[in-house]
Structures are given as C-alpha cells and as structure tokens.
Design a protein around this motif. Structure first.
Motif, mmCIF file in Angstrom:
data_model
loop_
_atom_site.group_PDB
_atom_site.id
_atom_site.type_symbol
_atom_site.label_atom_id
_atom_site.label_comp_id
_atom_site.label_asym_id
_atom_site.label_seq_id
_atom_site.Cartn_x
_atom_site.Cartn_y
_atom_site.Cartn_z
ATOM 1 N N GLN A 139 0.842 -1.183 0.000
ATOM 2 C CA GLN A 139 0.000 0.000 0.000
ATOM 3 C C GLN A 139 0.883 1.240 0.000
ATOM 4 O O GLN A 139 1.982 1.218 0.539
ATOM 5 C CB GLN A 139 -0.907 0.027 1.239
ATOM 6 N N LEU A 140 0.392 2.301 -0.578
ATOM 7 C CA LEU A 140 1.135 3.555 -0.637
ATOM 8 C C LEU A 140 1.490 4.039 0.769
ATOM 9 O O LEU A 140 2.591 4.530 1.001
ATOM 10 C CB LEU A 140 0.316 4.607 -1.385
ATOM 11 N N GLU A 141 0.588 3.861 1.712
ATOM 12 C CA GLU A 141 0.824 4.307 3.090
ATOM 13 C C GLU A 141 2.010 3.578 3.735
ATOM 14 O O GLU A 141 2.675 4.109 4.609
ATOM 15 C CB GLU A 141 -0.429 4.083 3.950
ATOM 16 N N GLU A 142 2.267 2.336 3.314
ATOM 17 C CA GLU A 142 3.367 1.559 3.883
ATOM 18 C C GLU A 142 4.740 2.117 3.497
ATOM 19 O O GLU A 142 5.737 1.816 4.126
ATOM 20 C CB GLU A 142 3.278 0.104 3.440
ATOM 21 N N ALA A 144 5.643 5.200 3.654
ATOM 22 C CA ALA A 144 6.002 6.388 4.432
ATOM 23 C C ALA A 144 7.256 6.153 5.274
ATOM 24 O O ALA A 144 8.106 7.030 5.380
ATOM 25 C CB ALA A 144 4.842 6.808 5.318
#
Length: 162
Positions: A139-142, A144
């Motif tokens: 996921q894109l959030e991972e 960060a």
C-alpha cells in the motif's frame, strides 16, 4: 474501408506497445553499458536488510530491489537515460514526487495494479544518474517509513502528489 481503418488502428497500437518503456527495460538496456553499475538484490537479502532497518512488515511485501548507477558513463548514455526516465510517467507510472536540486532532477514514481503499488521507482538525472526499483505488492501508506526526506537543504524544491 472499415477493414483498412481497423488494420491501421491495430498497427498503431501494436507499434506503440513495442516501444512502451518501463523501469525494468531501462535497467536491462543500460546495465551493460561501459562503466555502469547494476545490482539486483535477491529476495532474502531484501528481507534481511529491511528487517534490520525496522521495516519487518514491509519486508514481507518487497520482492526485489534493483539499482543502476550511470554516473561514470558517457554523456551520450546519460542523456538517453534521462530522456527515457522523463518519459516514464506517460508509460503507466504515476508521479509521487518530483524534486529539483541544482542540475539534479529526482523522481519518485509508482506503478499501481488493483489499488496496490507494484513498483516504486526512484530515479535521478543530471549530476547524479541513478535508478532504484522496488518491486512487490504494498500500500502507498506503507512506503512512508521507507521514504524519509529532508527538504531543508537550500535550492531543493519538491512537488508532491495530491
């Protein structure tokens, strides 16, 4: 007339697909250039390194890391690489962030499939000519925790994805 139009359309589409570029194609085309440095990290090394960096969950999702450095290559090679890198957003990659620091242009690009990031690409051209490709499903959030940047240096400007 319809047959001719259909044939022309098919030919145009097939020619454009033949010239479609992606990060792997760029790496494969430039990794054997004179003075190019290329590293393809095996999955077990990726997992070991990411676990030791505190990214245990993300380590399970990254399947490969490939890196290419063209800093010592000829100017002709660097210019060709820069053109192909700049064209990637039109080849299915989405710009996550762009930075310019002096003559360096740095791109953070992602390729998504079914709402999952399958490739994260960090590429630079100008004074520094390098490419890092992270493959997997995450996921894109991972990302960060993986992308930590210091934008405080003078002359550095960024453009982030909205």
């Amino acid at each position: 007339m319809k047959i001719i139009l259909t044939l022309c359309l098919t030919l145009c589409l097939s020619v454009s697909l033949l010239y479609a570029d992606d990060a792997t194609a760029i790496m494969n085309d430039y990794k054997n250039e004179k003075k190019a440095d290329y590293v393809n990290l095996p999955r077990f090394l990726v997992r070991m390194g990411m676990r030791s960096a505190g990214q245990k969950d993300l380590a399970k999702r990254i399947s490969a890391i490939k890196m290419l450095d063209l800093d010592e290559c000829s100017q002709t090679v660097k210019e060709g690489y820069a053109r192909r890198l700049a064209a990637l957003p039109s080849q299915g990659y989405e710009v996550l962030m762009r930075m310019k620091d002096g003559d360096d242009k740095v791109f953070f690009l992602i390729k998504e499939q079914q709402n999952m990031v399958v490739e994260l690409l960090i590429g630079s051209s100008g004074d520094s000519n390098s490419l890092a490709l992270f493959s997997g499903e995450f996921q894109l959030e991972e990302l960060a925790g993986m992308i930590q940047m210091d934008n405080s240096s003078e002359g550095c400007s960024t453009e982030e994805k909205n």
